[in-house]
Design an enzyme around this catalytic site. Structure first.
Site, PDB file in Angstrom:
ATOM      1  N   LYS A 206      -2.055 -12.883  -2.677  1.00 48.55           N
ATOM      2  CA  LYS A 206      -3.132 -13.193  -1.220  1.00 48.55           C
ATOM      3  C   LYS A 206      -4.417 -13.146  -1.700  1.00 48.55           C
ATOM      4  CE  LYS A 206      -4.655 -11.057   3.102  1.00 48.55           C
ATOM      5  NZ  LYS A 206      -4.416  -9.771   3.925  1.00 48.55           N
ATOM      6  N   GLU A 212      -1.537  -6.656 -11.974  1.00 49.83           N
ATOM      7  CA  GLU A 212      -0.215  -7.119 -12.637  1.00 49.83           C
ATOM      8  C   GLU A 212       0.451  -8.381 -12.424  1.00 49.83           C
ATOM      9  OE1 GLU A 212      -1.091  -4.816 -10.497  1.00 49.83           O
ATOM     10  OE2 GLU A 212      -0.217  -2.952 -10.728  1.00 49.83           O
ATOM     11  N   GLY A 267      -0.102  -8.287   3.492  1.00 50.65           N
ATOM     12  CA  GLY A 267       0.713  -8.541   2.500  1.00 50.65           C
ATOM     13  C   GLY A 267       2.229  -8.220   2.985  1.00 50.65           C
ATOM     14  N   ARG A 268       2.284  -6.973   3.540  1.00 52.74           N
ATOM     15  CA  ARG A 268       3.817  -6.390   3.652  1.00 52.74           C
ATOM     16  C   ARG A 268       4.243  -6.975   5.085  1.00 52.74           C
ATOM     17  NH1 ARG A 268      -0.177  -2.908   3.789  1.00 52.74           N
ATOM     18  NH2 ARG A 268      -0.978  -1.933   5.623  1.00 52.74           N
ATOM     19  N   GLU A 353       3.080   1.973   3.724  1.00 55.53           N
ATOM     20  CA  GLU A 353       1.824   1.442   3.376  1.00 55.53           C
ATOM     21  C   GLU A 353       1.013   1.423   4.801  1.00 55.53           C
ATOM     22  OE1 GLU A 353       0.852  -2.400   1.365  1.00 55.53           O
ATOM     23  OE2 GLU A 353       0.349  -1.150  -0.257  1.00 55.53           O
ATOM     24  N   HIS A 384      28.070   8.776  -2.134  1.00 56.87           N
ATOM     25  CA  HIS A 384      28.441   9.436  -3.728  1.00 56.87           C
ATOM     26  C   HIS A 384      27.249   9.957  -4.643  1.00 56.87           C
ATOM     27  CE1 HIS A 384      32.672   8.450  -2.454  1.00 56.87           C
ATOM     28  NE2 HIS A 384      32.222   7.286  -2.201  1.00 56.87           N
ATOM     29  N   LYS A 494      -6.392   1.722  -8.759  1.00 55.03           N
ATOM     30  CA  LYS A 494      -6.398   0.482  -9.443  1.00 55.03           C
ATOM     31  C   LYS A 494      -7.669   0.514 -10.302  1.00 55.03           C
ATOM     32  CE  LYS A 494      -4.590  -2.515  -5.706  1.00 55.03           C
ATOM     33  NZ  LYS A 494      -5.012  -3.462  -4.727  1.00 55.03           N
TER      34      LYS A 494
HETATM   35  O1  F6P Z   1      -2.398  -2.773  -3.688  1.00 56.96           O
HETATM   36  C1  F6P Z   1      -1.391  -2.982  -2.760  1.00 56.96           C
HETATM   37  C2  F6P Z   1      -1.390  -4.336  -2.323  1.00 56.96           C
HETATM   38  O2  F6P Z   1      -2.447  -4.880  -1.929  1.00 56.96           O
HETATM   39  C3  F6P Z   1      -0.247  -4.545  -1.112  1.00 56.96           C
HETATM   40  O3  F6P Z   1      -0.861  -4.203   0.158  1.00 56.96           O
HETATM   41  C4  F6P Z   1      -0.121  -6.012  -1.332  1.00 56.96           C
HETATM   42  O4  F6P Z   1       1.273  -6.592  -0.648  1.00 56.96           O
HETATM   43  C5  F6P Z   1       0.104  -6.295  -2.875  1.00 56.96           C
HETATM   44  O5  F6P Z   1      -0.908  -5.119  -3.272  1.00 56.96           O
HETATM   45  C6  F6P Z   1       0.009  -7.430  -3.374  1.00 56.96           C
HETATM   46  O6  F6P Z   1      -1.310  -7.986  -3.161  1.00 56.96           O
HETATM   47  P1  F6P Z   1      -1.502  -9.482  -3.365  1.00 56.96           P
HETATM   48  O7  F6P Z   1      -0.380 -10.241  -2.719  1.00 56.96           O
HETATM   49  O8  F6P Z   1      -3.108  -9.592  -2.931  1.00 56.96           O
HETATM   50  O9  F6P Z   1      -1.380  -9.546  -5.090  1.00 56.96           O
END
Ligand code: F6P
Length: 534
Positions: A206, A212, A267-268, A353, A384, A494
């Site tokens: 987003k 990452e 995002g979630r 979150e 288990h 971050k």
């Molecule tokens: O750092 C947390 C977060 O912002 C989440 O809320 C989100 O789903 C995830 O990182 C990925 O974010 P993006 O879609 O902006 O890469």
């Protein structure tokens, strides 16, 4: 509302909890042969049995009163109509609009937001058919065989979970891969398996600034450029799904390969947006629209149903009852269907979150517990591994069992029956316990647990489950008076990671790193030593 714990209804709930605690759930069952009928709800496709909670009619009435005291109806109206419910980011949260039918119309600040949502769905449909019918080809002219979703958090967990859950609905021999971590382990392995000429990468972010995801995307771009030279692989092998079109263009993504997102989709909460593109590629657009339709059905149920019949409301209030009046520390998600193996991880992000916060919307600190620890696992594996603690440990927790009742085509029916028998046994044992003359064989029992049962796991019912939990989270956030749509808690980590990354490069930890504690400094030195940089 100020002073939640000072509200008369909260005090009444506290008194009522003390009274209820004197009776075990097993005794409540013994006193009412119709308890299942009294405390369960059924919708087409989804049933919710909440009879194994320490509740009476009075409990529910008080909890409904709590919802009224917190003006839940007004908040639901605000959510659905696009008011600014995400107060720290000054945004609405319109995930429900993502599954509104094309013609329903939703005016937010003078603009109907449904046409661009449906234009995005049409763009997805067009792309899915180009990949499926092989009119979309790689840079060297070969059809695509592998789809790789590069994203993390909400840009990973939703499609990952749904593709796994809906494998029987997969309509294509395409292979799907998810790369979220930056440590290189999964990526390194995947690159040895992929054919660069037939691989398509979806950068799902987003913000288009998640470290990452971008590090992985850059490594892959370099890899594919080397492998497909002299061709330019970007137009045929890279797509982006983002709310930051400019950043995607700067990365080199072709404009027509950018799928939109909006700042008002968290995002979630984004699986029903273009973030679901890899899912749509797997199950086809018609099935993807079925998932939207299931979510929309549950949205309407939440919006319109009276409290007594409202599944997300009751699920949310029972969570409040456990967390705030029974001091439950954890809530456990136990699907008894391996197809739902990523559902607990998906809910961990959705719930923790969103509601893992201690500052209220009015910037004051809460004086009550908010989101419990959410964790889970496919139930049979858990039995288990960690159910020992559930039956004989000392922790307080509550559980959602998730079942799919019908086994389509009755393949290996007796396996399915074993899974259902195990779920019902565990639900009963957690509620009832087991008395033995031998102390170490005794099971405590009296653990609250819900059973959510879909008639059959389909795109439609998965959509219902997703929306059910989204609205549960919203209900709880309103009671706890917190903003469930931001996630400021993750920002500091971050920032810190960037300065530690730089420090790891250096021979010694220099002055700018003097703020690091001795543990961090010591480990930086060990890393440098191990990586030949002492
Ligand atoms: O750092 C947390 C977060 O912002 C989440 O809320 C989100 O789903 C995830 O990182 C990925 O974010 P993006 O879609 O902006 O890469």
């Amino acid at each position: 509302m100020n002073g939640l714990t000072e509200a008369p209804v909260w005090k009444l709930l506290e008194q009522h909890a003390s009274a209820v605690k004197k009776t075990s759930i097993a005794e409540l069952f013994a006193n009412d042969s119709q308890r299942f009928k009294h405390f369960s709800l059924h919708q087409t496709g989804l049933s919710f049995d909440y009879s194994k909670n320490p509740i009476t009619e009075e409990t529910l009435n008080l909890l409904f009163k709590l919802a009224d005291t917190c003006e839940l109806k007004k908040h639901i109206q605000a959510l659905f109509s696009g008011e600014c419910v995400n107060t720290t980011e000054k945004l609405p949260a319109l995930h429900t609009a993502l599954r509104d039918p094309r013609t329903s119309g939703l005016n937010v600040n003078g603009t109907d937001i449904l046409p661009p949502i449906h234009a995005a769905l049409d763009k997805m449909a067009n792309f899915v058919s180009q990949i499926h019918n092989h009119t979309w080809r790689g840079a060297t002219g070969r059809p695509i065989t592998d789809i790789i979703n590069l994203g993390i958090g909400g840009s990973d967990l939703g499609p990952l979970m749904a593709i796994e859950s809906l494998k029987p609905y997969q309509q294509t021999p395409l292979r799907f891969h998810f790369i979220s971590n930056v440590d290189g382990y999964a990526l390194n392995h995947l690159l040895t398996q992929l054919n660069p000429e037939t691989s398509l990468f979806i950068i799902a972010s987003k913000s288009f600034s998640t470290q990452e995801t971008l590090i992985n995307a850059k490594t892959i771009l370099k890899w594919i450029q080397e492998k497909t030279a002299p061709h330019n692989p970007l137009p045929q092998h890279f797509l982006a799904i983002t709310a930051q079109q400019k950043k995607a263009l700067q990365f080199g993504i072709a404009k027509e390969n950018i799928f939109p997102l909006w700042d008002w989709v968290g995002g979630r909460f984004s699986l029903c947006s273009c973030i679901g593109l890899s899912l749509a590629l797997a199950i086809g657009m018609q099935n993807f629209r079925e998932l939207l339709s299931g979510a929309h059905t549950l949205d309407q149920h939440f919006f319109k149903s009276p409290w007594q019949e409202n599944m997300p409301l009751i699920l949310g209030l029972l969570g409040i009852w456990q967390r705030n009046f029974f001091q439950s520390e954890a809530h456990v998600i136990l699907p008894y269907d391996a197809a739902l193996k990523y559902f607990p991880a998906y809910l961990q992000q959705l719930e923790m979150e969103s509601n893992g916060k201690s500052i209220r919307i009015d910037n004051k600190k809460v004086n009550y517990a908010t989101c419990p620890i959410i964790f889970g696992e496919v139930g049979l594996n858990g039995q288990h591994a960690f159910y020992q603690l559930f039956h004989q440990g000392t922790s307080r927790f509550s559980v959602d069992f998730i079942l799919s009742l019908r086994n389509p085509q009755h393949i290996l029916q007796h396996h399915h029956q074993h899974a259902i028998a195990s779920a019902l046994s565990q639900s009963k044992a957690l509620m009832q316990g087991y008395r033995s003359d031998v102390p170490y064989k005794t099971l405590n029992g009296n653990h609250a647990n819900n059973i959510l049962a879909v008639d059959e796991l389909t795109p439609f019912t998965l959509g219902m489950l997703i929306a059910l939990y989204e609205h549960k989270v919203f209900v709880q956030s309103v009671i706890w008076q917190i903003n469930p749509f931001d996630q400021w808690g993750v920002e500091y980590g971050k920032h810190l990671s960037q300065s530690i990354y730089s420090a790891l490069d250096k021979n010694t930890t220099e002055s700018s790193d003097a703020n690091f504690d001795s543990s961090t400094q010591g480990l930086i030195k060990q890393y440098q030593h191990m990586n030949g940089d002492s």
